[in-house]
Motif scaffolding. Structure first.
Motif, short mmCIF file in Angstrom:
data_model
loop_
_atom_site.label_atom_id
_atom_site.label_comp_id
_atom_site.label_asym_id
_atom_site.label_seq_id
_atom_site.Cartn_x
_atom_site.Cartn_y
_atom_site.Cartn_z
N LEU A 96 34.04 75.60 39.97
CA LEU A 96 33.17 76.32 39.14
C LEU A 96 32.85 75.44 37.87
CD1 LEU A 96 32.26 79.03 37.58
CD2 LEU A 96 34.35 79.06 36.35
N ILE A 250 28.55 78.05 40.43
CA ILE A 250 29.22 77.67 41.70
C ILE A 250 28.08 77.46 42.71
CG2 ILE A 250 30.67 78.69 43.40
CD1 ILE A 250 31.94 80.12 41.29
N VAL A 273 32.18 85.77 39.92
CA VAL A 273 32.73 84.72 40.71
C VAL A 273 33.04 85.03 42.14
CG1 VAL A 273 34.87 83.53 40.65
CG2 VAL A 273 33.73 83.55 38.41
#
Length: 279
Positions: A96, A250, A273
């Motif tokens: 990340l 990402i 995420v």
């Protein structure tokens, strides 16, 4: 009195008067020479003073000078000038990217809401964290090597974060949390991070940094000032299309909240995420 004696007296008087006039003329000449000499010295001094002022005015500021200074990279970094900062377990498959500016109020809001979630995810090996810091809130345009006029706090805090990173990745993360905390993070209009003593005061809340002489010396001496600008240039020249903070990437894709007006919360962050990690 005879005419002869009278004439002699008159001649003597005229001679005394002539001599006195010559002495007065000499004194006046010396006085004029002194005045001229002092005037010349004054003009030279004034010219020298003006020249010195011009030289001083044209000297680069400390931060401007740092744009060409040799970069001292903190420990626990890699890549050109040590601007790659990756923290996490080797077993984590994805990374990340976190883009932040130390003075950014929205970054502070995110850290206060979801910073602990990021720390837990890193510890669990959910992903590695790559930190990329900018200083645009200082008015900097490091892509072109220009130092702005909006302050020094972002640069100075970034340098202090480098000093914390030199201690350990864990110290870096905890110090970053403290900088963004509600207790210490200043208003965007306040440049409190420009004060080294304030940065050290914040560091005293982090056990690994409290009374840490090496850390404090690095902050006061600006050991990582050039590194802070190099990091900021990495932000400005990023290939992820990031232009603001906080931003998260990402696999080359920026994470988004569920709608444009939704602020980052722990739940929104985890949702974004998880979706990116599956993708």
């Amino acid at each position: 009195m005879s005419k002869r004696n009278s004439q002699a007296a008159k001649t003597a008087a005229r001679e005394r008067l002539r001599a006195e006039r010559e002495r007065e003329a000499k004194r006046a000449k010396v006085k004029r020479q002194i005045v001229v000499a002092c005037s010349v010295v004054g003009v030279l001094a004034l010219a020298g003073g003006i020249g010195y002022a011009i030289v001083q005015a044209n000297k680069p500021s400390h931060w401007e000078a740092m744009t060409d200074a040799k970069v001292v990279a903190p420990a626990n970094t890699s890549g050109p000038n040590g601007t790659t900062v990756v923290i996490g377990k080797d077993s984590a498959k994805k990374t990340l990217k976190m883009y932040e500016d130390p003075r950014c109020p929205v970054c502070a809001s995110f850290e206060q809401a979801a910073g602990s979630t990021v720390d837990k995810d890193i510890e669990a090996g959910k992903y590695k964290l790559q930190f990329i810091g900018g200083t645009f809130l200082d008015g900097d345009e490091m892509k072109d090597g220009e130092i702005g006029a909006n302050g020094e706090g972002s640069k100075n805090a970034m340098s202090a974060m480098g000093a914390a990173l030199n201690v350990s990745p864990e110290a870096f993360l905890k110090y970053k949390t403290a900088l963004y905390s509600a207790k210490f993070h200043p208003l965007e209009s306040e440049d409190k991070f420009a004060d080294d003593d304030y940065l050290i005061e914040i560091a005293d809340t982090v056990p690994a940094l409290k009374n840490n002489a090496k850390f404090e010396n690095a902050v006061k001496k600006g050991t990582y000032d050039a590194w802070a600008l190099a990091m900021s240039k990495t932000f400005d020249t990023n290939k992820d299309g990031v232009q603001g903070t906080p931003s998260f990437v990402i696999d080359g894709k920026q994470l988004k909240t569920s709608n444009p007006n939704q602020p980052w919360t722990a739940a929104e962050f985890t949702k974004a995420v998880d979706a990116a990690l599956k993708g």
